[in-house]
Design an enzyme around this catalytic site. Structure first.
Site, PDB file in Angstrom:
ATOM      1  N   SER A 160      -9.634  -0.463   7.256  1.00  0.00           N
ATOM      2  CA  SER A 160      -9.071  -0.262   5.917  1.00  0.00           C
ATOM      3  C   SER A 160      -8.369  -1.471   5.310  1.00  0.00           C
ATOM      4  O   SER A 160      -8.061  -1.458   4.126  1.00  0.00           O
ATOM      5  CB  SER A 160      -8.110   0.930   5.925  1.00  0.00           C
ATOM      6  N   LYS A 180       0.858  -1.189   0.000  1.00  0.00           N
ATOM      7  CA  LYS A 180       0.000   0.000   0.000  1.00  0.00           C
ATOM      8  C   LYS A 180       0.891   1.234   0.000  1.00  0.00           C
ATOM      9  O   LYS A 180       1.922   1.263   0.684  1.00  0.00           O
ATOM     10  CB  LYS A 180      -0.891  -0.029   1.240  1.00  0.00           C
ATOM     11  N   SER A 194      -9.604   1.815   2.994  1.00  0.00           N
ATOM     12  CA  SER A 194      -8.756   2.575   2.096  1.00  0.00           C
ATOM     13  C   SER A 194      -7.727   1.722   1.344  1.00  0.00           C
ATOM     14  O   SER A 194      -7.206   2.160   0.321  1.00  0.00           O
ATOM     15  CB  SER A 194      -7.996   3.653   2.878  1.00  0.00           C
TER      16      SER A 194
END
Lengths: 477, 504
Positions: B180, B81, B156
């Site tokens: 997330s 990420k 996210s």
């Protein structure tokens, strides 16, 4: 001040702790390095970094707090103080808000009055901006983050100080204590000790506080004294005229000897303090704190008592000598090498202080070594140089760093004690001053001193006065 | 059916690599081929690093050939990420304000993966600064759900979830502040875990809300999750909130399904099974719990009475911390700086106005307000008290139960654009995951079925540092639900979607 008003002063002192590494990372703390060479992702506040507390910084802060008679908080924590400024790379300073490391201490002034210390807390220093030109008109500024993350303690006094002299006394003592325990070099010129002063005035006898102003940009203890004096005068005049004092931050202008309003209008700063989530609370082990208390180095008060006891010095001498650890250390080393504590004390408090004062040098900048002063004192004791010449030699040693032997040799300053060398001079002085000789013979004793002086003058002070005395008496009596 | 290498799991590939039946370079080329095939539609990555990946794979291959692999993850291609700092590789945090930022250091978790010999493919898309539940708040572009390209992957860590689901990475790391990792895992049909706060070092994880953030893996199955976790759960002296724990291997803690759950007490909070839950999701969750019951688990209703306040507390605490954490993006030292400004204050204002997206600005405003003088006690302090109550809720339940189970998300993947204009509706997407972060507990989402052809995730919540139990029960769920090879299923759905997209 007209005597109608009394000042109320509180001091906030920031002191850099002399740890090897910074408070939240392992960068070195050395002063004066090339800009931005003592930095890493952590102290630069790059995205994703986290602080790790330096135990040595906590230890030194606890030492300082204990030496200032504070209570150590058993559960302290760190908080974020949020504000934007280019010298603050995270846009918040890790500091302590409602649970500081220590509280409720005091410092005793010369006259025995105690100034309360409200709190001592630990925080990180910010970087430094170098403006191209004046701060108000600089086209751009350079940021140096070497200082960013150097551990600081903030020492906040109670508003117990009543005049500029007390403020100076408080600061001198505070600096002496911190230097004695070795937690900071307290160099104001390098920024390792910084002072902000809060000052207000009120009618004598009033219990309420007046509106205060905060003085910043104070570069020396002398400037603290001058700045406070100016500000007290300014505020008193305002009150006399029936005008209000505005609560604001004021800049001390050293050159013009005035304070100036820094901002047009005081912005209500809201730092939005909240607990630092990246650090765990600081729970100090009471045994650890006791261990620090037990092993605290000798404090100025104790050292003063020892000077009186061991060296037989008057209280006054001892007090002056311990006010500065470099001086006290210098003094003790001289006594160890030479003995005669009172002679040494007279030299240090007389000649050395005069020269330091004249040159505007701080005691910690002193380059002269105790062994050099001791060499000079030995030459005096052994009659190699006269007392008067010794003072000149000392001044040269202080200014040039040369050792006394070479100064004496180079300038041919050895005392003349040889009778056969002095005899002709004595005879010459007697021959050239028949009137004075007559005066002396008719009973004017002070005429004798004049004749001695003439011989001394003829030898540029090098004649041994005792020998000159002896020779003159022999010829005249 | 012959599977492509990218359709296998980490533990399967690890065996093949160690037995030299497959080379690390072959594996990389397989995954890279898949990226080239589907990335245009899915858009999982913000930055790809083909050169770095090829060099790393070559090195892995050299070590594998010489019989000196660094770990069982040697040569496994993975994605990170874009919230994780990678030395020399651009790290944007999904924001324009960091669009040109290249970190000079690796996050501790990244370093651990590098030392284990993994091959880093690139940086996956995310909601800006991890603020969002759909990946639509990315400062660059939205990511699409590979099961249905018209839908969001969740967020996210949307790119991390879609990459694993679509075969664009064998596993990824995400970060989880309020769900997330787990919510996008649920929406993309992969396994996602948020470990206990303090289990994985946060050093190098770009902070959103420091007291809630935690790095976690997204994987094809529970075994892979345990494998990756074994490398990243480690005490780190660079993170003061990192905890030193005694633990065995998570992988070795896995047990056959019946053995794992026999007598296990599973609490199902009634607050998680009520209003707002899609019937299709509810049905799949219930079905999975019944399967666990059949395997010998004791499933009972329990209560987390303060759950309804969790969202409110979270939306005070997280923005408060974020308002401070994001203050450093001021244009002074790195990242974006406005081109035109009059003075310092103007530079700050314009840089931040132009560099941050609307959701980030919204949360900075919320947080700044909550910390302001005069409001602090009413908001921040009150929220912290609620947080304590929520933690106590969990303590009480865990006195009686071994794990808590419920849906990960109240819905399956929703349509792109469906909730962008309604932040509150978007926030509700994390209603079951947020309390776990507030309490600092571990949580895992594991696929348990499909509703309307879209994956449904089952969430398990465990006691602090009891990741092993969570992994065992998740593993049992995986076995019991036997959904098949999700990579193959997802690829089929994606191929269909791509064709429809091309026709439409």
């Amino acid at each position: 001040m007209s005597g109608k008003y009394e000042a109320v002063i509180g001091l906030e002192v920031h002191v850099e702790l002399n740890t090897k590494s910074k408070i939240f990372c392992s960068c070195p703390t050395e002063f004066g390095k090339e800009p931005n060479t003592q930095v890493c992702p952590v102290c630069l506040g790059l995205p994703g970094v986290l602080p790790v507390l330096n135990e040595e910084a906590v230890r030194k802060a606890v030492q300082a707090a204990l030496a200032l008679n504070c209570e150590i908080t058993s559960y302290a924590k760190f908080d974020r103080k949020n504000y934007f400024y280019p010298d603050l790379p995270k846009a918040y300073q890790i500091s302590q808000y409602d649970l500081p490391l220590a509280r409720n201490g005091w410092i005793e002034l010369s006259g025995g009055k105690r100034i309360g210390i409200r709190r001592v807390h630990l925080e990180e220093d910010a970087g430094k901006l170098v403006h191209q030109g004046d701060i108000t008109s600089a086209a751009f500024s350079f940021a140096d983050y070497n200082r960013c993350g150097v551990p600081l303690i903030e020492i906040v006094s109670e508003p117990d100080i009543r005049d500029p002299e007390e403020a100076r006394d408080y600061l001198t003592r505070l600096k002496g204590i911190l230097q004695h325990i070795g937690v900071s070099d307290c160099r104001m010129e390098e920024g390792s000790l910084r002072v902000d002063a809060n000052v207000s005035v009120r009618p004598v006898g009033s219990r309420e506080f007046g509106t205060r102003t905060e003085l910043k940009n104070i570069g020396s203890f002398r400037a603290v004294y001058r700045g406070l004096s100016y500000e007290i005068e300014r505020q008193s005049k305002l009150l006399d005229r029936g005008e209000p004092v505005i609560q604001e931050t004021r800049h001390w202008d050293e050159q013009n000897g005035v304070t100036r309003s820094l901002r047009g209008k005081e912005e209500a700063q809201d730092y939005r303090y909240f607990p630092e989530p990246d650090l765990v609370p600081l729970q100090l082990d009471p045994d650890w704190v006791e261990e620090i208390r037990r092993t605290l180095p000798e404090l100025p008060e104790a050292r003063k008592a020892r000077f009186v006891r061991e060296y037989g010095l008057p209280e006054y001498d001892a007090d002056v000598l311990v006010s500065s650890p470099p001086i006290a250390n210098f003094y003790e080393e001289c006594v160890r090498l030479f003995g005669e504590p009172k002679t040494v004390s007279n030299w240090v408090m007389g000649e050395l202080f005069r020269l330091l004062n004249d040159s505007g040098m701080e005691p910690e900048e002193l380059k002269l070594r105790p062994s050099e002063l001791v060499s000079l004192l030995k030459m005096t004791r052994e009659g190699v140089v006269s007392g008067k010449i010794a003072k000149d030699v000392f001044e040269q040693m202080f200014r040039t760093g040369e050792d006394p032997e070479s100064i004496v040799k180079k300038h041919n300053l050895v005392q003349i004690s040889d009778k056969s060398a002095l005899e002709p001079l004595v005879l010459q002085v007697i021959a050239e001053n028949p009137k004075v000789v007559d005066d002396y013979k008719s009973g004017k004793k002070q005429a004798f001193a004049f004749l001695v002086g003439q011989v001394m003058k003829a030898t540029k002070g090098r004649a041994n006065p005792a020998v000159v005395n002896e020779l003159l008496h022999k010829r005249l009596d | 059916m012959i599977l492509e290498l990218w359709q296998l799991t980490v533990h399967e590939l690890s065996q093949l690599l160690l037995r030299k039946e497959v080379s690390a370079t072959e594996l990389l080329e397989s995954v890279w081929g898949r990226i080239e095939e589907v990335e245009d539609q899915v858009k999982s990555y913000i930055t790809l690093d083909p050169e770095g990946a090829r060099a790393a794979a070559a090195e892995s291959q050299r070590l594998l050939e010489s019989g000196r692999p660094r770990s069982a993850l040697e040569g496994i291609p993975c994605g990170l990420k874009d919230v994780l700092s990678t030395k020399g590789l651009r790290t944007t945090c999904g924001s324009k304000i960091l669009s040109n930022y290249v970190p000079p250091y690796d996050a501790t978790a990244v370093q651990a993966l590098k030392e284990a010999g993994t091959v880093i493919l690139g940086k996956t898309n995310m909601d800006e600064f991890a603020m969002g539940s759909s990946c639509e708040n990315s400062g660059f572009f939205p990511t699409h759900n590979p099961w249905d390209l018209t839908r969001v992957p969740g967020g996210s860590s949307g790119g991390s979830a879609s990459a694993v689901a679509a075969g664009e990475a064998m596993f990824t790391l995400g970060s989880d502040t309020g769900g997330s990792v787990r919510q996008p895992a649920s929406l993309c049909g992969v396994v996602g875990m948020k470990p206990t706060y303090g289990a994985v070092s946060r050093y190098g994880l770009i902070a959103f809300a420091s007291s809630l953030d935690q790095i976690g893996p997204l994987t094809r199955d529970v075994t892979d999750c345990a494998m990756v976790l074994d490398f990243i759960v480690k005490h780190d002296p660079m993170d003061s909130t990192s905890v030193e724990i005694k633990r065995g291997s998570y992988l070795e803690a896995l047990r056959p399904a019946d053995e794992a759950v026999k007598g296990l007490k599973i609490g199902v909070p009634k607050e998680y099974m009520g209003k707002g839950l899609e019937p299709g999701v509810e049905a799949q969750v219930k079905k999975a719990l019944e399967l666990l019951q059949e395997l010998g688990a004791e499933v009972e209703e329990c209560s987390l009475p303060h759950s309804s306040y969790a969202l409110d507390a979270y939306y005070v605490i997280a923005p408060a911390e974020a308002s401070s954490n994001l203050a450093r993006y001021d244009g002074v030292r790195y990242g974006y700086r406005s081109k035109q400004y009059d003075d310092l204050i103007d530079m700050y204002r314009k840089t931040r106005a132009e560099g941050f997206g609307p959701e980030v600005k919204r949360r900075i405003m919320l947080g700044t307000y909550a910390l302001s003088a005069g409001y602090y006690d009413a908001y921040y302090l009150k929220a912290q008290k609620v947080r304590t109550l929520i933690r106590e809720d969990f303590d009480k339940v865990f006195a009686k139960f071994d794990v808590i189970a419920g849906p990960t998300s109240p819905t399956v993947a929703f349509k792109l654009g469906e909730k962008v204009d309604d932040p509150l509706a978007m926030y509700l997407s994390d209603i079951f995951t947020i309390p776990v972060n507030l309490a600092g507990l571990p949580g895992i989402s594991v696929p348990c079925g499909f509703s309307e052809g879209l994956p449904v995730g089952l969430q398990f919540i465990g006691k602090a540092f009891d990741e092993s139990t969570l992994l065992r029960v998740a593993y049992a769920t995986e076995q019991a639900c036997s959904l098949g090879n999700m990579a193959v299923l997802c690829a089929r759905a994606l191929a269909k979607g791509t064709k429809e997209g091309a026709r439409g």
